[in-house]
Design an enzyme around this catalytic site. Structure first.
Site, mmCIF file in Angstrom:
data_model
loop_
_atom_site.group_PDB
_atom_site.id
_atom_site.type_symbol
_atom_site.label_atom_id
_atom_site.label_comp_id
_atom_site.label_asym_id
_atom_site.label_seq_id
_atom_site.Cartn_x
_atom_site.Cartn_y
_atom_site.Cartn_z
ATOM 1 N N VAL A 124 0.519 7.746 0.452
ATOM 2 C CA VAL A 124 1.661 6.909 0.891
ATOM 3 C C VAL A 124 1.504 5.866 0.192
ATOM 4 O O VAL A 124 2.554 5.632 -0.704
ATOM 5 C CB VAL A 124 1.810 6.544 2.503
ATOM 6 C CG1 VAL A 124 2.712 5.759 2.839
ATOM 7 C CG2 VAL A 124 1.800 8.020 3.269
ATOM 8 N N CYS A 125 0.858 4.818 0.425
ATOM 9 C CA CYS A 125 0.845 3.480 0.051
ATOM 10 C C CYS A 125 0.612 3.474 -1.733
ATOM 11 O O CYS A 125 0.924 2.565 -2.122
ATOM 12 C CB CYS A 125 -0.070 2.663 0.668
ATOM 13 S SG CYS A 125 0.202 2.799 2.526
ATOM 14 N N VAL A 126 0.095 4.414 -2.135
ATOM 15 C CA VAL A 126 -0.365 4.679 -3.456
ATOM 16 C C VAL A 126 0.769 5.585 -4.021
ATOM 17 O O VAL A 126 1.514 5.284 -5.172
ATOM 18 C CB VAL A 126 -1.712 5.198 -3.877
ATOM 19 C CG1 VAL A 126 -2.005 5.158 -5.241
ATOM 20 C CG2 VAL A 126 -2.777 4.238 -3.268
#
Length: 213
Positions: A124-126
């Site tokens: 998600v965050c990457v």
């Protein structure tokens, strides 16, 4: 941007003069979610190695967190201490850091077209900002061992998705060596970094030192 040899070679090679580092959501609470391949202590070592690479090779570095007042927690203090003057964007709610205008402005203000990204969680965050940056023409390098998530299935799916979109997968060790290029150019910087963050290299150096006496 296509993930091919041409985009990574010749005068376009990754270097300390054309790259910027984005450290996304390396937050104290989120560290507890990293279970995909190594113990969290080893993972933390990799994250700090990446931050030290950015520092030693003077790469523009951008830090961001997500809803840090909640269970995600604050940015890892060691990272914040290394970059007291770096752009730091505490996102109030955006899941994808690329949806935050301040973050994107900080990235574009570096003037660098090659982005080195790591964070928590990988899927998600990457993955989200990686894919967003690729669609805007950036070349993106994902530091696989300084990114982490819940399990190997989630990790593999995320890496496959990013690679299919054009991202380049690389380890922090390979990144350091690629930026260094030549041991004769202040190679002691790389040697010290490897001794601190790669036990195998520290053992190698100790053995060489003993044998050379």
């Amino acid at each position: 941007m296509p993930n091919d040899a041409k985009s990574q070679g010749g005068s376009n090679r990754l270097s300390k003069d054309n790259a910027a580092v984005l450290m996304v959501d390396h937050q104290t609470g989120l560290f507890q979610l990293v279970r995909d391949y190594i113990p969290v202590t080893e993972y933390k070592n990799n994250v700090l190695a990446l931050s030290e690479i950015a520092l030693q090779y003077k790469l523009p570095t951008i830090l961001t967190t997500s809803a840090e007042s909640g269970p995600n927690g604050p940015l890892l203090p060691e990272i914040r201490a290394k970059f007291p003057n770096a752009p730091f964007i505490p996102r109030p709610g955006e899941v994808n850091a690329w949806d935050n205008k301040e973050f994107v402005k900080a990235v574009k203000d570096t003037g660098r077209k090659k982005l080195i990204i790591a964070g928590i969680v990988t899927d998600v965050c990457v993955a989200f900002p990686v894919i967003s940056a690729l669609t805007e023409g950036f070349e993106v390098y994902v530091i696989v061992d300084a990114s982490g998530t819940f399990n190997t299935a989630a990790r593999d799916a995320a890496l496959n998705r990013m690679q299919a979109a054009g991202a380049i997968l690389i380890s922090w060790f390979a990144l350091a060596c690629e930026l260094q290029r030549d041991w004769r150019d202040h190679g002691e910087v790389l040697a010290a970094l490897l001794k601190e963050h790669l036990p195998e290299y520290a053992n190698l150096a100790t053995s060489h030192s003993a044998a050379s006496k």
